[in-house]
Design an enzyme around this catalytic site. Structure first.
Site, PDB file in Angstrom:
ATOM      1  N   LEU A   7      55.240  24.636  78.146  1.00  0.00           N
ATOM      2  CA  LEU A   7      54.777  25.928  78.927  1.00  0.00           C
ATOM      3  C   LEU A   7      55.457  26.368  79.664  1.00  0.00           C
ATOM      4  CD1 LEU A   7      51.362  25.974  79.508  1.00  0.00           C
ATOM      5  CD2 LEU A   7      52.541  27.004  77.485  1.00  0.00           C
ATOM      6  N   SER A   8      56.430  25.049  80.028  1.00  0.00           N
ATOM      7  CA  SER A   8      57.194  25.962  80.757  1.00  0.00           C
ATOM      8  C   SER A   8      58.222  27.347  81.650  1.00  0.00           C
ATOM      9  CB  SER A   8      58.341  24.732  81.307  1.00  0.00           C
ATOM     10  OG  SER A   8      57.023  23.926  81.961  1.00  0.00           O
ATOM     11  N   LYS A  52      62.101  11.040  82.784  1.00  0.00           N
ATOM     12  CA  LYS A  52      61.930  10.769  84.481  1.00  0.00           C
ATOM     13  C   LYS A  52      61.799  10.142  84.344  1.00  0.00           C
ATOM     14  CE  LYS A  52      57.678  14.369  84.301  1.00  0.00           C
ATOM     15  NZ  LYS A  52      56.683  14.268  84.172  1.00  0.00           N
ATOM     16  N   ASP A  72      54.532  16.608  90.496  1.00  0.00           N
ATOM     17  CA  ASP A  72      53.657  16.262  90.114  1.00  0.00           C
ATOM     18  C   ASP A  72      52.711  16.081  91.036  1.00  0.00           C
ATOM     19  OD1 ASP A  72      55.023  17.308  87.164  1.00  0.00           O
ATOM     20  OD2 ASP A  72      55.094  14.887  87.257  1.00  0.00           O
ATOM     21  N   ALA A  98      47.310   5.102  83.939  1.00  0.00           N
ATOM     22  CA  ALA A  98      48.255   3.502  85.159  1.00  0.00           C
ATOM     23  C   ALA A  98      49.762   4.471  84.010  1.00  0.00           C
ATOM     24  CB  ALA A  98      48.291   2.348  85.058  1.00  0.00           C
ATOM     25  N   GLY A 152      53.284   7.787  83.980  1.00  0.00           N
ATOM     26  CA  GLY A 152      54.127   8.186  85.507  1.00  0.00           C
ATOM     27  C   GLY A 152      53.295   8.421  85.609  1.00  0.00           C
ATOM     28  N   THR A 194      45.061  -0.832  79.457  1.00  0.00           N
ATOM     29  CA  THR A 194      45.988  -2.438  79.208  1.00  0.00           C
ATOM     30  C   THR A 194      46.354  -2.451  80.537  1.00  0.00           C
ATOM     31  OG1 THR A 194      47.361  -1.511  77.525  1.00  0.00           O
ATOM     32  CG2 THR A 194      48.369  -3.338  79.189  1.00  0.00           C
TER      33      THR A 194
HETATM   34  P1  NAP Z   1      52.195   7.694  79.999  1.00  0.00           P
HETATM   35  O1  NAP Z   1      53.488   7.349  81.340  1.00  0.00           O
HETATM   36  O2  NAP Z   1      52.590   7.395  78.139  1.00  0.00           O
HETATM   37  O3  NAP Z   1      50.598   7.114  79.951  1.00  0.00           O
HETATM   38  C1  NAP Z   1      49.826   6.469  79.084  1.00  0.00           C
HETATM   39  C2  NAP Z   1      48.571   6.936  79.808  1.00  0.00           C
HETATM   40  O4  NAP Z   1      47.081   6.811  79.319  1.00  0.00           O
HETATM   41  C3  NAP Z   1      49.084   5.106  80.000  1.00  0.00           C
HETATM   42  O5  NAP Z   1      48.100   4.873  81.065  1.00  0.00           O
HETATM   43  C4  NAP Z   1      48.149   4.329  78.703  1.00  0.00           C
HETATM   44  O6  NAP Z   1      47.815   3.318  78.770  1.00  0.00           O
HETATM   45  C5  NAP Z   1      46.974   5.791  78.671  1.00  0.00           C
HETATM   46  N1  NAP Z   1      46.753   5.283  77.359  1.00  0.00           N
HETATM   47  C6  NAP Z   1      47.130   6.303  75.975  1.00  0.00           C
HETATM   48  N2  NAP Z   1      46.639   6.347  74.765  1.00  0.00           N
HETATM   49  C7  NAP Z   1      45.446   5.778  75.533  1.00  0.00           C
HETATM   50  C8  NAP Z   1      44.044   5.503  74.508  1.00  0.00           C
HETATM   51  N3  NAP Z   1      44.297   6.061  72.802  1.00  0.00           N
HETATM   52  N4  NAP Z   1      43.086   5.336  75.026  1.00  0.00           N
HETATM   53  C9  NAP Z   1      43.098   4.639  76.695  1.00  0.00           C
HETATM   54  N5  NAP Z   1      44.605   4.805  76.980  1.00  0.00           N
HETATM   55  C10 NAP Z   1      45.165   5.447  76.550  1.00  0.00           C
HETATM   56  O7  NAP Z   1      51.666   9.014  80.347  1.00  0.00           O
HETATM   57  P2  NAP Z   1      51.897  10.116  81.643  1.00  0.00           P
HETATM   58  O8  NAP Z   1      53.400  11.140  81.256  1.00  0.00           O
HETATM   59  O9  NAP Z   1      51.602   8.828  82.110  1.00  0.00           O
HETATM   60  O10 NAP Z   1      50.752  11.110  80.844  1.00  0.00           O
HETATM   61  C11 NAP Z   1      49.465  11.122  80.657  1.00  0.00           C
HETATM   62  C12 NAP Z   1      48.734  12.757  80.707  1.00  0.00           C
HETATM   63  O11 NAP Z   1      49.030  13.282  81.648  1.00  0.00           O
HETATM   64  C13 NAP Z   1      49.297  13.359  79.306  1.00  0.00           C
HETATM   65  O12 NAP Z   1      48.585  13.890  78.533  1.00  0.00           O
HETATM   66  C14 NAP Z   1      50.300  14.143  79.709  1.00  0.00           C
HETATM   67  O13 NAP Z   1      50.456  15.526  78.892  1.00  0.00           O
HETATM   68  C15 NAP Z   1      49.184  14.605  80.999  1.00  0.00           C
HETATM   69  N6  NAP Z   1      50.448  14.692  82.054  1.00  0.00           N
HETATM   70  C16 NAP Z   1      49.070  16.160  82.438  1.00  0.00           C
HETATM   71  C17 NAP Z   1      50.459  17.023  84.184  1.00  0.00           C
HETATM   72  C18 NAP Z   1      49.641  18.692  83.753  1.00  0.00           C
HETATM   73  O14 NAP Z   1      50.751  18.863  84.691  1.00  0.00           O
HETATM   74  N7  NAP Z   1      48.806  18.883  83.507  1.00  0.00           N
HETATM   75  C19 NAP Z   1      51.320  16.390  84.567  1.00  0.00           C
HETATM   76  C20 NAP Z   1      52.244  15.280  83.797  1.00  0.00           C
HETATM   77  C21 NAP Z   1      51.839  14.699  82.675  1.00  0.00           C
HETATM   78  P3  NAP Z   1      48.068   2.050  78.181  1.00  0.00           P
HETATM   79  O15 NAP Z   1      49.148   1.756  79.649  1.00  0.00           O
HETATM   80  O16 NAP Z   1      47.617   0.885  78.103  1.00  0.00           O
HETATM   81  O17 NAP Z   1      48.875   2.028  77.397  1.00  0.00           O
END
Ligand code: NAP
Length: 273
Positions: A17-18, A67, A103, A128, A130, A153
């Site tokens: 969407l950026s 990132k 962020d 937990a 990024g 985890t």
């Molecule tokens: P990430 O670094 O890959 O981290 C994913 C996290 O979600 C980890 O803690 C992971 O746990 C957990 N997870 C993933 N699948 C899971 C499942 N099926 N059950 C339980 N836990 C699960 O991703 P991220 O960059 O932090 O992004 C996380 C979410 O935020 C994404 O949906 C992303 O699109 C969204 N986001 C939104 C914005 C916004 O502006 N609204 C900005 C950034 C990110 P484990 O450690 O156990 O793998």
């Protein structure tokens, strides 16, 4: 001012969407900037930054999977990027490339826009990764007094917990004592839905925020609203982290139209898939 180019680098970026959000912001600010999406494969971020230097690209948004590596490639980091070892924004200072992380501040701004005060708040964050780490950092700096982190985890939550003394590893039983509950996982994204935690854990005085914005109202937010909770969707964070990028690129004096940015994103989300 001469025409400028900004871009998002990531992979995949086809559905990002950026471009819509940033083009709306540049148009509202009345500046001659263009914004495009570059699909940059994992391992190619250094080449993308070289291209930024060579081609004179004025600003970059950085998304998955780049990132962390971009934080090691730029010439300088702002304070948040330094703490998080993560960059979502690259700007230029003369010949130097500067990395920033907007962020977490974007998330806090989205809560503020929704009338939610994080100062003194107790927060439970599910996830937990990024995104969660950026929230922990920004919430602690904005005055949250207790941040519990729940992760599938638990061992992966160590970096998030280490960011601030007010953060700790928690369990589902901690959700009830939070003022604000946040989903920082990808659970609930897309058609399949799913709940990051059982909505029966919510109290009606809580604020429930989701970082997922596709769909805009996740099943989890719907369930929270049905229990009387105030809800905040993930598009607010996306818009406000982009607004902070705009402020970095255009300068403090620029007026950033977040309503126009959100409307542009909503128009894209409303299109058939
Ligand atoms: P990430 O670094 O890959 O981290 C994913 C996290 O979600 C980890 O803690 C992971 O746990 C957990 N997870 C993933 N699948 C899971 C499942 N099926 N059950 C339980 N836990 C699960 O991703 P991220 O960059 O932090 O992004 C996380 C979410 O935020 C994404 O949906 C992303 O699109 C969204 N986001 C939104 C914005 C916004 O502006 N609204 C900005 C950034 C990110 P484990 O450690 O156990 O793998």
């Amino acid at each position: 001012m001469a025409a400028r180019l900004a871009a998002v680098i990531g992979s995949p970026v086809t559905h990002s969407l950026s471009p819509a959000i940033h083009r709306a912001a540049f148009a509202a600010a009345g500046v001659d900037w263009s914004y495009v999406a570059f699909d940059v494969a994992d391992g190619e971020a250094e080449a993308a930054l070289d291209a930024m230097r060579t081609l004179g690209i004025a600003g970059l948004s950085v998304t998955m999977p780049h990132k962390t590596v971009v934080s090691q490639l730029v010439d300088r980091l702002d304070a948040a990027a330094l703490r998080l070892k993560s960059v979502n924004t690259v700007s230029r200072d003369g010949a130097a490339l500067v990395g920033s992380s907007t962020d977490g501040a974007g998330f806090v701004a989205s809560l503020d826009e929704a009338g939610v005060d994080v100062d003194g708040a107790k927060v439970a964050i599910i996830g937990a990764g990024g995104a969660a780490r950026s929230l922990v950092d920004a919430l602690a700096r904005a005055g949250s007094i207790d941040i519990v982190i729940l992760n599938r985890t638990p061992a992966n939550a160590a970096d998030a917990v280490a960011l601030t003394p007010v953060a700790s590893l928690g369990a589902l039983s901690d959700i009830g004592r939070a003022d604000i509950v946040v989903n920082a996982t990808s659970i609930g994204m897309g058609e399949n839905g799913g709940f990051p935690c059982d909505p029966s854990l919510f109290r009606e005085t809580q604020v429930v925020a989701d970082l997922v914005y596709h769909p805009l109202e996740t099943q989890w937010l719907t369930a929270a609203a049905e229990r009387g909770c105030r809800t905040v969707d993930g598009l607010g964070m996306l818009v406000h982290q982009a607004a902070l990028q705009q402020q970095i690129w255009l300068g403090d004096e620029a007026v950033i139209d977040t309503a126009a940015m959100r409307a542009a994103a909503e128009a894209v989300l409303a299109l058939p898939a």
